[in-house]
Design an enzyme around this catalytic site. Structure first.
Site, PDB file in Angstrom:
ATOM      1  N   GLY A   1       0.472  -1.359   0.183  1.00  0.00           N
ATOM      2  CA  GLY A   1       0.102  -0.075   0.035  1.00  0.00           C
ATOM      3  C   GLY A   1       0.821   1.195   0.315  1.00  0.00           C
ATOM      4  O   GLY A   1       0.510   2.889   0.373  1.00  0.00           O
ATOM      5  N   ALA A   2       2.004   1.701  -0.784  1.00  0.00           N
ATOM      6  CA  ALA A   2       2.544   2.460  -0.679  1.00  0.00           C
ATOM      7  C   ALA A   2       2.519   3.842  -1.385  1.00  0.00           C
ATOM      8  O   ALA A   2       3.319   4.202  -1.704  1.00  0.00           O
ATOM      9  CB  ALA A   2       4.249   1.766  -0.748  1.00  0.00           C
ATOM     10  N   ASN A   3       1.370   3.140  -2.338  1.00  0.00           N
ATOM     11  CA  ASN A   3       0.819   4.445  -2.931  1.00  0.00           C
ATOM     12  C   ASN A   3       0.313   5.323  -2.880  1.00  0.00           C
ATOM     13  O   ASN A   3       0.369   6.481  -3.632  1.00  0.00           O
ATOM     14  CB  ASN A   3      -0.221   3.713  -4.635  1.00  0.00           C
ATOM     15  CG  ASN A   3      -1.196   2.848  -4.218  1.00  0.00           C
ATOM     16  OD1 ASN A   3      -1.190   3.060  -2.945  1.00  0.00           O
ATOM     17  ND2 ASN A   3      -1.455   2.871  -5.156  1.00  0.00           N
ATOM     18  N   CYS A   4      -0.208   5.486  -1.608  1.00  0.00           N
ATOM     19  CA  CYS A   4      -1.548   6.351  -1.348  1.00  0.00           C
ATOM     20  C   CYS A   4      -0.863   6.566   0.355  1.00  0.00           C
ATOM     21  O   CYS A   4      -0.364   5.676   0.814  1.00  0.00           O
ATOM     22  CB  CYS A   4      -2.450   6.193  -1.970  1.00  0.00           C
ATOM     23  SG  CYS A   4      -3.197   5.424  -1.102  1.00  0.00           S
ATOM     24  N   GLY A   5      -1.191   8.125   0.536  1.00  0.00           N
ATOM     25  CA  GLY A   5      -1.427   7.911   2.282  1.00  0.00           C
ATOM     26  C   GLY A   5       0.089   7.470   2.901  1.00  0.00           C
ATOM     27  O   GLY A   5       1.186   7.959   2.707  1.00  0.00           O
ATOM     28  N   ILE A   6       0.113   7.169   3.990  1.00  0.00           N
ATOM     29  CA  ILE A   6       0.659   6.754   4.979  1.00  0.00           C
ATOM     30  C   ILE A   6       1.740   5.949   4.574  1.00  0.00           C
ATOM     31  O   ILE A   6       3.669   6.446   4.487  1.00  0.00           O
ATOM     32  CB  ILE A   6       0.743   6.003   6.270  1.00  0.00           C
ATOM     33  CG1 ILE A   6      -0.269   7.355   6.994  1.00  0.00           C
ATOM     34  CG2 ILE A   6       1.625   5.895   7.461  1.00  0.00           C
ATOM     35  CD1 ILE A   6      -1.242   6.467   8.396  1.00  0.00           C
ATOM     36  N   GLY A   7       1.753   5.389   4.149  1.00  0.00           N
ATOM     37  CA  GLY A   7       2.457   3.849   2.997  1.00  0.00           C
ATOM     38  C   GLY A   7       3.338   5.062   1.852  1.00  0.00           C
ATOM     39  O   GLY A   7       4.541   4.737   1.805  1.00  0.00           O
TER      40      GLY A   7
ATOM     41  N   SER B   1      -2.900  -0.322  14.386  1.00  0.00           N
ATOM     42  CA  SER B   1      -3.898   1.268  15.528  1.00  0.00           C
ATOM     43  C   SER B   1      -4.573   0.651  16.815  1.00  0.00           C
ATOM     44  O   SER B   1      -4.963  -0.784  16.897  1.00  0.00           O
ATOM     45  CB  SER B   1      -5.360   0.950  14.307  1.00  0.00           C
ATOM     46  OG  SER B   1      -6.108   2.212  14.861  1.00  0.00           O
TER      47      SER B   1
ATOM     48  N   TYR C   1     -12.946  -3.892  11.703  1.00  0.00           N
ATOM     49  CA  TYR C   1     -11.315  -4.065  11.890  1.00  0.00           C
ATOM     50  C   TYR C   1     -11.204  -3.156  13.307  1.00  0.00           C
ATOM     51  O   TYR C   1      -9.526  -3.827  13.213  1.00  0.00           O
ATOM     52  CB  TYR C   1     -12.100  -1.715  11.047  1.00  0.00           C
ATOM     53  CG  TYR C   1     -10.149  -0.738  11.589  1.00  0.00           C
ATOM     54  CD1 TYR C   1      -9.502  -0.880   9.969  1.00  0.00           C
ATOM     55  CD2 TYR C   1     -10.368  -0.210  12.447  1.00  0.00           C
ATOM     56  CE1 TYR C   1      -8.464  -0.380   9.813  1.00  0.00           C
ATOM     57  CE2 TYR C   1      -8.841   0.418  12.211  1.00  0.00           C
ATOM     58  CZ  TYR C   1      -8.289   1.040  11.417  1.00  0.00           C
ATOM     59  OH  TYR C   1      -6.778   1.139  11.096  1.00  0.00           O
TER      60      TYR C   1
END
Length: 409
Positions: free
Chosen positions: A128-134, A257, A288
């Site tokens: 998930g490195a393409n957006c957000g925290i990643g 989390s 979640y």
């Protein structure tokens, strides 16, 4: 292997053992026969560290072809991957968590944590490195010389993310690459692992960042509830399949989390229906919470199982209601995240704890810790249940075995 004189000294290594040094100077002991690693001398039980400058006439350089640091004796032209300072390593107290002081906090950014670090020669695999925290995690590591494997589902958005990094730091373009990974499919995980093993011989940082939040009830192609498979099961499978690429230099970072404290998984008789519930039993927020508890349980159990290999495993909370793409699946959460945005961490701040766990020298030799705001803290009582950790591990193993066997028939 270091040549040792014939001696009865207890400091002499037993047959089959080697000394190796990490970049921060900590000495690791590797058993080539048993394929295990440890941070204490196999005979004395003491820890060692190398200090000071290289001996006169020696220099350290990065071998682009071999993708590793080497040492050159300029007088004899001898080249070796063994730090010559190992011969002068000195004993030091064994590292323990009580010795770690807090250097960063909730206001620290990922780039501040990395200040002064040279990560050339390191490889990070980030889901998930393409957006957000990643994305901020990948961007920060790439800015400091690290090679990044963007393990993502969407090629076009990933290539756009890599382009943004390259615009800031053109040299980083060649260090970033896309590899297709759809965590809602175990077959995709298999294909991804096959591709990575053909192109990479070692992973320094495995950062299990991807996750989903507030999904309506959906099932994956494998027939499981999506939040559970994407956030836990596929990451579990990915980690075990990549095992041969890890050694004592590797750190595995699992993003969880604080929501894991509100999970409702049973301590006894854990079953698939607790993790992947039927539609009528499904509530997106509890799915979640339970997935985030699975993250901590997995990290704790993995730390125990791989302790003898010297691999560090950490789980963490990046920040509360950080403005990332997690909230994209439901308009109410998008609105809520927008309202609280001025009062929460930026993405750079949210990525700081992942970066700290992956790169902080003072964490060498430690494992199984849970972090928040770049410092360790106690996870929930439920997450520390050894029985639940083992149940989840066994259930995950069995579930994957069943699904893989079904795929083959």
């Amino acid at each position: 292997m270091i040549a040792l004189p014939d001696t009865d000294s207890e400091d002499e290594l037993p047959p089959g053992w080697e000394e190796r040094a990490t970049d921060d100077g900590t000495v690791c002991y590797v058993n080539q026969q048993g394929k295990t690693s440890q941070w204490t001398h196999p005979r004395t039980g003491h820890s060692k560290r190398i200090t000071g400058e290289l001996p006169l006439g020696w220099e350290k350089y990065y071998d682009e072809q071999g993708k590793r640091f080497m040492f050159l004796n300029k007088e004899t032209q001898q080249r070796t991957n063994v730090d010559p300072r190992l011969a002068f390593a000195v004993e030091e107290p064994t590292q323990n968590v009580a010795q770690v002081r807090q250097r960063f906090d909730s206001c620290s950014t990922a780039l501040q944590v990395l200040h002064g670090k040279d990560l050339h020669g390191r490889t990070a695999l980030i889901t998930g490195a393409n957006c957000g925290i990643g994305y901020e995690t990948a961007r920060s590591l790439a800015h400091h010389g690290c090679e990044i494997i963007f393990a993502c589902r969407n090629r076009s958005s990933t290539e756009a993310a890599i382009e943004r990094i390259a615009q800031e730091r053109p040299a980083a373009r060649s260090r970033c690459r896309f590899a297709a990974l759809d965590l809602s499919s175990l077959r995709s995980v298999q294909r991804f692992v096959e591709e990575i093993k053909q192109s990479v011989s070692h992973i320094d940082y495995l950062i299990l960042n991807a996750g989903v939040f507030a999904l309506p009830y959906t099932k994956t192609v494998d027939g499981l509830e999506t939040t559970f498979q994407v956030s836990h099961l596929s990451h579990f499978y990915l980690t075990l399949q990549l095992e041969t690429l890890f050694d004592y230099k590797t750190r595995i970072i699992v993003l969880s989390s604080e929501s894991h404290r509100f999970a409702n998984l049973p301590v006894e008789n854990l079953a698939v229906h607790h993790l992947s519930p039927a539609p009528e039993k499904y509530w997106s927020m509890m799915a979640y919470n339970n997935a985030k508890l699975c993250n901590v349980l997995f990290a704790q159990e993995l730390a125990q199982r791989w302790k003898q290999r010297g691999i560090s495993v950490f789980s963490l909370h990046p920040g509360n209601m950080v403005s990332s793409d997690l909230s994209r699946n439901y308009w109410f959460y998008r609105l809520l995240f927008a309202i609280v945005r001025p009062f929460t961490k930026s993405l750079q701040q949210a990525a700081a704890t992942s970066i700290y766990c992956a790169t902080a020298n003072e964490l060498t030799g430690l494992s199984g810790l849970y972090f928040n705001n770049c410092f360790f803290c106690e996870p929930s009582k439920l997450s520390k249940s050894a029985a639940l950790q083992q149940q989840l591990w066994k259930l995950s193993e069995n579930l994957i075995a069943e699904l893989v066997e079904q795929e083959q028939h």
